[in-house]
Design a protein around this motif. Structure first.
Motif, PDB file in Angstrom:
ATOM      1  N   SER A  37     -88.748 -94.291  34.958  1.00 24.87           N
ATOM      2  CA  SER A  37     -88.856 -95.386  33.998  1.00 24.87           C
ATOM      3  C   SER A  37     -87.741 -95.334  32.981  1.00 24.87           C
ATOM      4  N   ALA A  38     -87.450 -96.488  32.398  1.00 24.97           N
ATOM      5  CA  ALA A  38     -86.386 -96.560  31.395  1.00 24.97           C
ATOM      6  C   ALA A  38     -86.805 -95.824  30.137  1.00 24.97           C
ATOM      7  N   ALA A  39     -85.796 -95.344  29.407  1.00 23.89           N
ATOM      8  CA  ALA A  39     -86.084 -94.646  28.153  1.00 23.89           C
ATOM      9  C   ALA A  39     -86.707 -95.621  27.160  1.00 23.89           C
ATOM     10  N   PRO A  40     -87.663 -95.169  26.347  1.00 25.02           N
ATOM     11  CA  PRO A  40     -88.268 -96.051  25.365  1.00 25.02           C
ATOM     12  C   PRO A  40     -87.244 -96.516  24.335  1.00 25.02           C
ATOM     13  N   ARG A  41     -87.339 -97.762  23.950  1.00 21.04           N
ATOM     14  CA  ARG A  41     -86.413 -98.309  22.969  1.00 21.04           C
ATOM     15  C   ARG A  41     -86.766 -97.829  21.575  1.00 21.04           C
ATOM     16  N   ALA A  42     -85.735 -97.597  20.781  1.00 20.82           N
ATOM     17  CA  ALA A  42     -85.961 -97.194  19.401  1.00 20.82           C
ATOM     18  C   ALA A  42     -86.483 -98.386  18.600  1.00 20.82           C
ATOM     19  N   LYS A  43     -87.370 -98.113  17.660  1.00 15.81           N
ATOM     20  CA  LYS A  43     -87.859 -99.170  16.785  1.00 15.81           C
ATOM     21  C   LYS A  43     -86.753 -99.639  15.856  1.00 15.81           C
ATOM     22  N   ASP A  44     -85.873 -98.709  15.486  1.00 19.51           N
ATOM     23  CA  ASP A  44     -84.734 -99.020  14.634  1.00 19.51           C
ATOM     24  C   ASP A  44     -83.577 -99.415  15.555  1.00 19.51           C
ATOM     25  N   ALA A  45     -83.236-100.686  15.595  1.00 19.84           N
ATOM     26  CA  ALA A  45     -82.199-101.168  16.508  1.00 19.84           C
ATOM     27  C   ALA A  45     -80.851-100.529  16.217  1.00 19.84           C
ATOM     28  N   THR A  46     -80.561-100.253  14.954  1.00 24.51           N
ATOM     29  CA  THR A  46     -79.275 -99.642  14.624  1.00 24.51           C
ATOM     30  C   THR A  46     -79.201 -98.207  15.142  1.00 24.51           C
TER      31      THR A  46
END
Length: 259
Positions: A64-73
């Motif tokens: 599975s893809a890595a989880p996206r960070a909540k902080d986009a920056t």
């Protein structure tokens, strides 16, 4: 030591490695055969690649893809596949079979050094994004890179505590996570040039179950961001490994541009 052999040791033996480096090991192995040379008929991609070992293969990252960070920056500040020539970058910065959490040191003064080997550089981190990096130029070199967000005060304290711990723990310490214990000896500060606000760099020899590996760590603060870089040579674990300067420079460049 052959790279293939590194993946056939029991999981408990791998406790000697920083947990996040296990993901980088998978990246490094995908460019090599069992003898540590590029696979027959293949040459390293000079632009880097997001390729990884086949699912289920030893050292392979999760499907599975890595989880996206909540902080986009924060996600934008992390290295991306294909943007570091000569290296394979994987968004799966940690092997799913690696132990979770923050290792606990047997000496209070050395806890910051144990923390750096865990899921986050320090428990005060708000969020952390991890990457696994395998060199296509120096076969066997595996690097784990992470970027963490903090309050600026907490970020400064991370670096201060690490400097104190490196000075106090030269004789070594042991650390345990999920009932797996590894020892870290010969902790030595080493010079390393970075472009951040402040940094600390050291080497140590990690050991468990009769296996040892030399590890180099660099931690850099840029404002309220902390970059953690760890390197070892999985093809020859007894050889000194250094975080490549171009990896550190590119990671700091991205942190600064992401804001």
């Amino acid at each position: 030591m052959r790279i293939k052999a590194r993946f056939t040791v029991p999981a408990t033996t791998l406790a000697l490695l920083p947990a996040l480096l296990l993901g980088a090991v998978g990246c490094s192995s995908s460019t090599s055969g069992s003898g540590g040379a590029p696979a027959a008929g293949k040459s390293p991609d000079p632009k880097g690649s997001a390729a990884a070992p086949a699912p289920g293969a030893p050292g392979s990252p999760a499907v599975s893809a890595a989880p996206r960070a909540k902080d986009a920056t924060l996600e934008a500040a992390a290295l991306a596949p294909g943007e570091l020539p000569g290296y394979q970058v994987s968004a799966q910065g940690k092997n799913p079979n690696a132990p979770d959490g923050q290792p606990q040191a047997d000496k209070k003064a050395c806890q910051p050094l144990a923390d750096i080997m865990g899921d986050k550089p320090d428990p005060a981190a708000v969020e952390t994004v991890n990457r696994g990096i395998g060199s296509q130029k120096q076969i066997g070199l595996a690097v784990s890179a992470s970027v963490s967000s903090y309050s600026e005060g907490d970020a400064k304290r991370v670096l201060s505590r690490l400097r104190d711990a490196v000075a106090a723990c030269g004789a070594g310490f042991t650390a345990t996570v999920e009932k797996q214990t590894g020892s870290y000896r010969d902790v030595k500060a080493v010079p390393y040039k970075t472009g951040g606000d402040e940094s600390v760099s050291w080497t140590t020899t990690a050991a468990a179950a009769g296996v040892s590996a030399q590890v180099h760590l660099v931690v850099v603060r840029e404002g309220d961001r902390v970059v953690r870089l760890m390197a070892l040579n999985v093809a020859a674990a007894d050889k000194k490994a250094l975080v490549p300067q171009e990896v550190a420079d590119k990671q700091l460049e991205k942190v600064k541009s992401a804001g």
